[in-house]
Enzyme design. Sequence first.
Site, PDB file in Angstrom:
ATOM      1  N   LYS A  14      20.183   9.672   2.395  1.00  0.00           N
ATOM      2  CA  LYS A  14      19.795  10.293   1.124  1.00  0.00           C
ATOM      3  C   LYS A  14      20.021   9.364  -0.068  1.00  0.00           C
ATOM      4  CE  LYS A  14      24.071  12.914   0.632  1.00  0.00           C
ATOM      5  NZ  LYS A  14      24.814  11.958  -0.214  1.00  0.00           N
ATOM      6  N   ARG A 134      32.934   0.821   3.970  1.00  0.00           N
ATOM      7  CA  ARG A 134      33.398   1.920   3.119  1.00  0.00           C
ATOM      8  C   ARG A 134      34.627   2.563   3.740  1.00  0.00           C
ATOM      9  NH1 ARG A 134      28.791   6.014   0.974  1.00  0.00           N
ATOM     10  NH2 ARG A 134      30.425   7.501   1.500  1.00  0.00           N
ATOM     11  N   ARG A 145      33.529  14.807   7.293  1.00  0.00           N
ATOM     12  CA  ARG A 145      32.454  14.900   6.298  1.00  0.00           C
ATOM     13  C   ARG A 145      31.255  15.665   6.862  1.00  0.00           C
ATOM     14  NH1 ARG A 145      31.770   9.054   5.461  1.00  0.00           N
ATOM     15  NH2 ARG A 145      30.027   9.522   4.110  1.00  0.00           N
TER      16      ARG A 145
HETATM   17  P1  AMP Z   1      28.685  10.426  -0.744  1.00  0.00           P
HETATM   18  O1  AMP Z   1      28.493   9.029  -1.236  1.00  0.00           O
HETATM   19  O2  AMP Z   1      27.716  11.400  -1.344  1.00  0.00           O
HETATM   20  O3  AMP Z   1      28.742  10.520   0.746  1.00  0.00           O
HETATM   21  O4  AMP Z   1      30.127  10.894  -1.271  1.00  0.00           O
HETATM   22  C1  AMP Z   1      31.309  10.227  -0.874  1.00  0.00           C
HETATM   23  C2  AMP Z   1      32.522  11.090  -1.142  1.00  0.00           C
HETATM   24  O5  AMP Z   1      32.629  11.373  -2.548  1.00  0.00           O
HETATM   25  C3  AMP Z   1      32.494  12.470  -0.481  1.00  0.00           C
HETATM   26  O6  AMP Z   1      32.932  12.422   0.856  1.00  0.00           O
HETATM   27  C4  AMP Z   1      33.453  13.238  -1.386  1.00  0.00           C
HETATM   28  O7  AMP Z   1      34.807  12.912  -1.125  1.00  0.00           O
HETATM   29  C5  AMP Z   1      33.096  12.695  -2.751  1.00  0.00           C
HETATM   30  N1  AMP Z   1      32.009  13.479  -3.363  1.00  0.00           N
HETATM   31  C6  AMP Z   1      30.734  13.076  -3.623  1.00  0.00           C
HETATM   32  N2  AMP Z   1      30.016  14.065  -4.177  1.00  0.00           N
HETATM   33  C7  AMP Z   1      30.842  15.130  -4.266  1.00  0.00           C
HETATM   34  C8  AMP Z   1      30.711  16.463  -4.733  1.00  0.00           C
HETATM   35  N3  AMP Z   1      29.534  16.915  -5.219  1.00  0.00           N
HETATM   36  N4  AMP Z   1      31.793  17.274  -4.672  1.00  0.00           N
HETATM   37  C9  AMP Z   1      32.972  16.849  -4.213  1.00  0.00           C
HETATM   38  N5  AMP Z   1      33.167  15.623  -3.720  1.00  0.00           N
HETATM   39  C10 AMP Z   1      32.122  14.744  -3.755  1.00  0.00           C
END
Ligand code: AMP
Length: 194
Positions: A14, A134, A145
């Site tokens: 995404k 990461r 996750r």
């Molecule tokens: P992503 O890059 O979208 O996979 O996000 C990485 C991490 O950031 C997630 O596993 C959460 O710990 C945190 N995170 C990102 N977006 C959110 C959100 N909308 N609410 C809470 N935590 C978030």
Amino acid sequence: MTRMIIIGAPGSGKGTQAEYLAAHFGIPAISTGELFRTHVREQTELGVEASRFMDRGELVPDRLTDAMVARRLDGDDVGNGFLLDGYPRNLAQLAALDALLADDGKQLDAVVRLDLDEGELVRRLLQRASEQGRSDDTEEVIRRRLELYQEETLPVVTAYAERGIVVDVDGGGDRAVITERAIAALGSFLETPR
Ligand code: AMP
């Protein structure tokens, strides 16, 4: 003027698709994960707090996340709309976003849901882990996750589907093919009067 969200499981691609779709529509891609990672890198107060959750694959608390998104959506570059990537991730965040948009008399135009089967998700995540390093791409954290996506984020998709604004896109195949698929699906969706 297009206000959109892209939703997909971790590993669905995404983030990458958000960049290409946003460029196509001439709007900024706003990734909460990226915003948090920038805070972590710069060791801001928010970054220090957020990393405690991110490293475990947990969601950062809503009050921190909602406030960060509200600030970002106040930016000068969102006049033509935006593509949110990674937000809202649960029903409370969905309500917060609704309230934020309603304050300005705005609403969402479309929600892109990127679909990919679980085996492929895990394969892509492990590949990314070896390429990007990461800290939240370890096997245990990945499992958490994915679990949170099922428990917290799928209800968000259901809620938007009830509003009739979800556009399903098959997330399998080459990056460019998926982008074209999403642009075509969104194009016909946005053109259809509702
Ligand atoms: P992503 O890059 O979208 O996979 O996000 C990485 C991490 O950031 C997630 O596993 C959460 O710990 C945190 N995170 C990102 N977006 C959110 C959100 N909308 N609410 C809470 N935590 C978030």
